[in-house]
Design an enzyme around this catalytic site. Sequence first.
Site, mmCIF file in Angstrom:
data_model
loop_
_atom_site.group_PDB
_atom_site.id
_atom_site.type_symbol
_atom_site.label_atom_id
_atom_site.label_comp_id
_atom_site.label_asym_id
_atom_site.label_seq_id
_atom_site.Cartn_x
_atom_site.Cartn_y
_atom_site.Cartn_z
ATOM 1 N N ASP A 139 57.405 44.676 29.543
ATOM 2 C CA ASP A 139 55.963 44.505 29.419
ATOM 3 C C ASP A 139 55.443 44.245 28.006
ATOM 4 O OD1 ASP A 139 53.289 44.421 30.438
ATOM 5 O OD2 ASP A 139 52.995 46.474 29.766
ATOM 6 N N CYS A 161 47.606 39.262 49.421
ATOM 7 C CA CYS A 161 48.600 38.182 49.482
ATOM 8 C C CYS A 161 49.525 38.325 50.687
ATOM 9 C CB CYS A 161 49.420 38.158 48.197
ATOM 10 S SG CYS A 161 50.640 36.831 48.232
#
Length: 373
Positions: free
Chosen positions: A127, A250
């Site tokens: 990240d 989604c």
Amino acid sequence: MEDRREELRRRIAALGFDDVRFVAAGPLAGEGLRSWLDAGMHGEMEWMQRTAEKRLDPAQVLAGARTVIMLGVNYWAGRLAAGPATWARYALNEDYHDTMKPALVQAGLALEEIYGAAGGDYRWYVDTGPVLERSWAARAGLGFVGKNAMLISRRHGNWLFLASILTRVAIAPDEPIRKKTSDATVGLLCGKCTRCLDACPTGAFPQPGVVDARRCISYQTIENKGIIPREFRSAIGQRIYGCDVCLEVCPWNRFAQQGRQLLLTSRRDIVQLSLAEILALTPARFAEIFRRTAIKRLKLGGLLRNACIVAGNSGDTALLPQLAELAGHGLPMVRAHAVWAARKLGGGAQLAAARETETDPAVLEEYAAVGVG
Ligand code: SF4
Ligand code: SF4
């Protein structure tokens, strides 16, 4: 060659990574990142601007880098019971930056053992490194970039953390989902679907695959360290930390199976915290509850700010006395949001005492905006 690669893949997967893919390192064209930065869509994340050139070229991060090893960790843990406030799913674990580190160290040792690499021949990130993770993951065939900008895996849906290892070792690359996939191939397997774009509460997608962070609830509730613009506060609804709306809708998630959780430690207990409890948090209690989570980085002031917004949107007038108290908090940022929230709940008189002693221009502006005093 092939055997060593597969042995490495097996060893890393056994550590708890749900997908392990290889891609040749090289400079990225980067028009997506550049135009995003030029348009100012990174908001106040100026570290994105500062590290842009590195993000576009792994060799600037590790001289001689030849391979990027992309790793995915599935964090889907089944449906969540609705709580008083909505937290981004990823945050309902101990901080993944910390829990993945020991496994990344082990993955590096496997690279040393199997390929004879030296300690300086690789670098791993999760990240926070200057690595355009979704782009590399798409190139490595770990998934595709959806119109929601997420890296979507056909096996795991979009509930995947990404991590990367840059290395000087040359490892035969895997293929992307379609050979000609570049980092600009947004929505490769989306077809005509536009659910994520339609569902975003704040209209944060200027175009498919591009998030204007300044309009994104995730940015506003996590990265913004100051006042959250009034125009977004009602749309934030009950979202106290991050936002999963464009992920949840989604249809690729129908394939998501509960992850192995080898690298994660669940903190679903956080969902049970009531708004009254959150609004009453002391520094000590905040540290006790959130110590090992990513939420700790928001600090108590940031969480109180967000909790004020959620309280204002809750319709629960029983929270008014607590909001009135927070209108006298030590941080102007908390006071400003407490004022907004109290007014949203129909309060006004409760703010009189705090209004009288207020001197901070930003908070006074808030009083004026909500029509108090
Ligand atoms: S995370 Fe939420 S606010 Fe951000 S783009 Fe997705 S739906 Fe919109
Ligand atoms: S919701 Fe639809 S358009 Fe959005 S990423 Fe998923 S498949 Fe693509």
